[in-house]
Design a protein around this motif. Structure first.
Motif, PDB file in Angstrom:
ATOM      1  N   ALA A  91       0.820  -1.218   0.000  1.00  0.00           N
ATOM      2  CA  ALA A  91       0.000   0.000   0.000  1.00  0.00           C
ATOM      3  C   ALA A  91       0.851   1.264   0.000  1.00  0.00           C
ATOM      4  CB  ALA A  91      -0.942  -0.003   1.212  1.00  0.00           C
ATOM      5  N   ASP A  92       2.067   1.180   0.518  1.00  0.00           N
ATOM      6  CA  ASP A  92       2.953   2.341   0.607  1.00  0.00           C
ATOM      7  C   ASP A  92       3.977   2.395  -0.530  1.00  0.00           C
ATOM      8  OD1 ASP A  92       1.706   3.057   3.007  1.00  0.00           O
ATOM      9  OD2 ASP A  92       3.049   1.742   4.155  1.00  0.00           O
ATOM     10  N   LEU A  93       4.021   1.381  -1.368  1.00  0.00           N
ATOM     11  CA  LEU A  93       5.005   1.294  -2.439  1.00  0.00           C
ATOM     12  C   LEU A  93       4.642   2.257  -3.561  1.00  0.00           C
ATOM     13  CD1 LEU A  93       7.462  -0.470  -3.500  1.00  0.00           C
ATOM     14  CD2 LEU A  93       5.728  -1.868  -4.642  1.00  0.00           C
ATOM     15  N   THR A  94       5.591   3.099  -3.944  1.00  0.00           N
ATOM     16  CA  THR A  94       5.320   4.019  -5.048  1.00  0.00           C
ATOM     17  C   THR A  94       5.585   3.324  -6.379  1.00  0.00           C
ATOM     18  OG1 THR A  94       7.572   4.896  -5.210  1.00  0.00           O
ATOM     19  CG2 THR A  94       6.076   5.973  -3.615  1.00  0.00           C
ATOM     20  N   GLU A  95       5.029   3.857  -7.427  1.00  0.00           N
ATOM     21  CA  GLU A  95       5.257   3.311  -8.755  1.00  0.00           C
ATOM     22  C   GLU A  95       6.733   3.422  -9.134  1.00  0.00           C
ATOM     23  OE1 GLU A  95       3.495   3.742 -13.294  1.00  0.00           O
ATOM     24  OE2 GLU A  95       2.516   4.795 -11.641  1.00  0.00           O
ATOM     25  N   GLU A  96       7.390   4.502  -8.713  1.00  0.00           N
ATOM     26  CA  GLU A  96       8.810   4.687  -9.010  1.00  0.00           C
ATOM     27  C   GLU A  96       9.651   3.621  -8.302  1.00  0.00           C
ATOM     28  OE1 GLU A  96       6.745   7.190  -7.999  1.00  0.00           O
ATOM     29  OE2 GLU A  96       6.582   8.146  -9.976  1.00  0.00           O
ATOM     30  N   GLU A  97       9.300   3.291  -7.046  1.00  0.00           N
ATOM     31  CA  GLU A  97      10.035   2.245  -6.327  1.00  0.00           C
ATOM     32  C   GLU A  97       9.824   0.888  -7.001  1.00  0.00           C
ATOM     33  OE1 GLU A  97       9.946   4.175  -1.829  1.00  0.00           O
ATOM     34  OE2 GLU A  97       8.180   3.100  -2.577  1.00  0.00           O
ATOM     35  N   TRP A  98       8.579   0.597  -7.398  1.00  0.00           N
ATOM     36  CA  TRP A  98       8.280  -0.644  -8.115  1.00  0.00           C
ATOM     37  C   TRP A  98       9.117  -0.716  -9.391  1.00  0.00           C
ATOM     38  CZ3 TRP A  98       5.376  -5.098  -7.700  1.00  0.00           C
ATOM     39  CH2 TRP A  98       5.134  -5.802  -8.877  1.00  0.00           C
ATOM     40  N   ASP A  99       9.088   0.358 -10.188  1.00  0.00           N
ATOM     41  CA  ASP A  99       9.817   0.384 -11.457  1.00  0.00           C
ATOM     42  C   ASP A  99      11.319   0.198 -11.250  1.00  0.00           C
ATOM     43  OD1 ASP A  99       7.440   0.756 -12.831  1.00  0.00           O
ATOM     44  OD2 ASP A  99       7.761   2.913 -13.161  1.00  0.00           O
ATOM     45  N   ASP A 100      11.871   0.781 -10.203  1.00  0.00           N
ATOM     46  CA  ASP A 100      13.303   0.671  -9.950  1.00  0.00           C
ATOM     47  C   ASP A 100      13.703  -0.760  -9.616  1.00  0.00           C
ATOM     48  OD1 ASP A 100      15.955   1.879  -9.612  1.00  0.00           O
ATOM     49  OD2 ASP A 100      15.667   1.384  -7.489  1.00  0.00           O
ATOM     50  N   VAL A 101      12.930  -1.425  -8.747  1.00  0.00           N
ATOM     51  CA  VAL A 101      13.223  -2.823  -8.402  1.00  0.00           C
ATOM     52  C   VAL A 101      13.120  -3.699  -9.647  1.00  0.00           C
ATOM     53  CG1 VAL A 101      12.433  -4.829  -7.075  1.00  0.00           C
ATOM     54  CG2 VAL A 101      12.568  -2.588  -5.970  1.00  0.00           C
ATOM     55  N   MET A 102      12.071  -3.518 -10.428  1.00  0.00           N
ATOM     56  CA  MET A 102      11.896  -4.317 -11.647  1.00  0.00           C
ATOM     57  C   MET A 102      13.007  -4.041 -12.660  1.00  0.00           C
ATOM     58  SD  MET A 102       9.417  -6.345 -11.370  1.00  0.00           S
ATOM     59  CE  MET A 102       8.219  -6.576 -10.077  1.00  0.00           C
ATOM     60  N   ALA A 103      13.405  -2.773 -12.775  1.00  0.00           N
ATOM     61  CA  ALA A 103      14.423  -2.402 -13.755  1.00  0.00           C
ATOM     62  C   ALA A 103      15.771  -3.032 -13.440  1.00  0.00           C
ATOM     63  CB  ALA A 103      14.549  -0.878 -13.836  1.00  0.00           C
ATOM     64  N   VAL A 104      16.174  -3.023 -12.189  1.00  0.00           N
ATOM     65  CA  VAL A 104      17.471  -3.609 -11.826  1.00  0.00           C
ATOM     66  C   VAL A 104      17.392  -5.131 -11.865  1.00  0.00           C
ATOM     67  CG1 VAL A 104      19.185  -3.892  -9.983  1.00  0.00           C
ATOM     68  CG2 VAL A 104      18.223  -1.632 -10.464  1.00  0.00           C
ATOM     69  N   ASN A 105      16.412  -5.709 -11.180  1.00  0.00           N
ATOM     70  CA  ASN A 105      16.383  -7.159 -10.999  1.00  0.00           C
ATOM     71  C   ASN A 105      15.960  -7.933 -12.245  1.00  0.00           C
ATOM     72  OD1 ASN A 105      16.991  -6.382  -8.416  1.00  0.00           O
ATOM     73  ND2 ASN A 105      15.123  -7.134  -7.498  1.00  0.00           N
ATOM     74  N   LEU A 106      14.983  -7.437 -12.952  1.00  0.00           N
ATOM     75  CA  LEU A 106      14.441  -8.190 -14.089  1.00  0.00           C
ATOM     76  C   LEU A 106      14.928  -7.628 -15.427  1.00  0.00           C
ATOM     77  CD1 LEU A 106      12.725 -10.584 -14.869  1.00  0.00           C
ATOM     78  CD2 LEU A 106      10.688  -9.130 -14.645  1.00  0.00           C
ATOM     79  N   LYS A 107      14.783  -6.331 -15.627  1.00  0.00           N
ATOM     80  CA  LYS A 107      15.234  -5.742 -16.891  1.00  0.00           C
ATOM     81  C   LYS A 107      16.748  -5.861 -17.036  1.00  0.00           C
ATOM     82  CE  LYS A 107      15.177  -1.517 -19.652  1.00  0.00           C
ATOM     83  NZ  LYS A 107      14.824  -0.080 -19.668  1.00  0.00           N
ATOM     84  N   GLY A 108      17.491  -5.657 -15.959  1.00  0.00           N
ATOM     85  CA  GLY A 108      18.952  -5.788 -16.025  1.00  0.00           C
ATOM     86  C   GLY A 108      19.375  -7.193 -16.427  1.00  0.00           C
ATOM     87  N   THR A 109      18.678  -8.196 -15.903  1.00  0.00           N
ATOM     88  CA  THR A 109      18.960  -9.583 -16.265  1.00  0.00           C
ATOM     89  C   THR A 109      18.662  -9.817 -17.741  1.00  0.00           C
ATOM     90  OG1 THR A 109      18.547 -10.357 -14.017  1.00  0.00           O
ATOM     91  CG2 THR A 109      18.305 -11.984 -15.774  1.00  0.00           C
ATOM     92  N   PHE A 110      17.539  -9.299 -18.217  1.00  0.00           N
ATOM     93  CA  PHE A 110      17.169  -9.402 -19.629  1.00  0.00           C
ATOM     94  C   PHE A 110      18.211  -8.729 -20.514  1.00  0.00           C
ATOM     95  CE2 PHE A 110      15.097  -6.294 -22.600  1.00  0.00           C
ATOM     96  CZ  PHE A 110      15.065  -7.106 -23.723  1.00  0.00           C
ATOM     97  N   LEU A 111      18.551  -7.472 -20.209  1.00  0.00           N
ATOM     98  CA  LEU A 111      19.475  -6.733 -21.071  1.00  0.00           C
ATOM     99  C   LEU A 111      20.859  -7.376 -21.112  1.00  0.00           C
ATOM    100  CD1 LEU A 111      18.550  -3.023 -20.211  1.00  0.00           C
ATOM    101  CD2 LEU A 111      18.056  -4.259 -22.336  1.00  0.00           C
ATOM    102  N   CYS A 112      21.389  -7.735 -19.948  1.00  0.00           N
ATOM    103  CA  CYS A 112      22.730  -8.348 -19.928  1.00  0.00           C
ATOM    104  C   CYS A 112      22.740  -9.670 -20.684  1.00  0.00           C
ATOM    105  CB  CYS A 112      23.205  -8.544 -18.494  1.00  0.00           C
ATOM    106  SG  CYS A 112      23.683  -7.009 -17.689  1.00  0.00           S
ATOM    107  N   SER A 113      21.721 -10.475 -20.484  1.00  0.00           N
ATOM    108  CA  SER A 113      21.649 -11.754 -21.192  1.00  0.00           C
ATOM    109  C   SER A 113      21.575 -11.520 -22.696  1.00  0.00           C
ATOM    110  CB  SER A 113      20.439 -12.562 -20.724  1.00  0.00           C
ATOM    111  OG  SER A 113      20.541 -12.866 -19.348  1.00  0.00           O
ATOM    112  N   GLN A 114      20.721 -10.611 -23.110  1.00  0.00           N
ATOM    113  CA  GLN A 114      20.537 -10.354 -24.534  1.00  0.00           C
ATOM    114  C   GLN A 114      21.810  -9.814 -25.184  1.00  0.00           C
ATOM    115  OE1 GLN A 114      17.895  -7.102 -25.914  1.00  0.00           O
ATOM    116  NE2 GLN A 114      16.708  -8.740 -26.897  1.00  0.00           N
ATOM    117  N   ILE A 115      22.533  -8.970 -24.487  1.00  0.00           N
ATOM    118  CA  ILE A 115      23.733  -8.358 -25.056  1.00  0.00           C
ATOM    119  C   ILE A 115      24.909  -9.321 -25.101  1.00  0.00           C
ATOM    120  CG2 ILE A 115      25.493  -6.581 -24.572  1.00  0.00           C
ATOM    121  CD1 ILE A 115      23.065  -4.759 -23.769  1.00  0.00           C
ATOM    122  N   PHE A 116      25.046 -10.189 -24.092  1.00  0.00           N
ATOM    123  CA  PHE A 116      26.226 -11.047 -24.024  1.00  0.00           C
ATOM    124  C   PHE A 116      26.022 -12.464 -24.559  1.00  0.00           C
ATOM    125  CE2 PHE A 116      27.315  -7.744 -20.905  1.00  0.00           C
ATOM    126  CZ  PHE A 116      28.510  -7.331 -21.474  1.00  0.00           C
TER     127      PHE A 116
END
Length: 194
Positions: free
Chosen positions: A81-106
């Motif tokens: 209930a207290d989680l902001t959209e920016e905090e959600w996006d940041d966690v997803m960007a590092v943990n999930l998007k970062g994994t996707f991007l690094c895998s795709q690039i390497f």
């Protein structure tokens, strides 16, 4: 610890960091003392252009990773209930998007040589979920699904994709927990904490 373990096997090591320049250099020194050649590189894993520049720098140095460990992680502790959209996006960007991007690039290098290892660091919270860690649990659950799907996709090319899902590890990520909360986590470890 991951870099130092690979260094003990005399592998060449690339240590990525975002802000922790001196900590990365300290790990690099320990890896070099073990006999490895080491390079440190800075990049924001949420930014494809920075990752491409990092890959170009590695290639210019004659380094094409045979093993990629997607270990970067971001957590958020608090009620949904207290989680902001920016905090959600940041966690997803590092943990999930970062994994996707690094895998795709390497992964193209791994596929072209028909050998490679992608190791994604997930979490037990990605399997069972954790109260007050909805964004983190969801992102690591995503890493688990990503790993399973990419493993099927790359297996014919000789590239394996696996995830490890450790429990709580005493790192800076646990810095916001009180000692009694740490003790409760340790009590959940069947082999004992500490």
């Amino acid at each position: 610890a991951i870099a130092e373990r690979f260094a003990s096997a005399r592998m060449n090591i690339v240590i990525h960091y975002m802000h922790s320049h001196e900590a990365a250099n300290e790990v690099a020194r320990r890896c070099m003392n073990a006999g490895s050649q080491v390079m440190t590189v800075a990049a924001d894993l949420r930014d494809r252009s920075q990752l491409h520049r990092m890959a170009e720098r590695l290639a210019a140095s004659g380094l094409q990773p045979d093993i990629l460990v997607n270990n970067a992680g971001r957590s958020h502790y608090g009620m949904l209930a207290d989680l902001t959209e920016e905090e959600w996006d940041d966690v997803m960007a590092v943990n999930l998007k970062g994994t996707f991007l690094c895998s795709q690039i390497f992964m193209p290098h791994m596929v072209s040589q028909r050998y490679g290892r992608i190791i994604n660091v997930s979490s037990v919270w990605g399997i069972s979920g954790a109260s007050c860690e909805v964004a983190y649990s969801a992102s690591k659950g995503g890493v688990n699904a990503f790993t399973k799907a990419l493993a099927r996709e790359l297996a014919p090319s000789g590239v394996t994709v696996n995830a490890v899902a450790p429990g709580a590890v005493r790192t800076a990520m646990l810095g916001n927990l009180a000692e009694d909360e740490i003790r409760m986590l340790e009590e959940e470890i069947p082999a004992g904490g500490g």
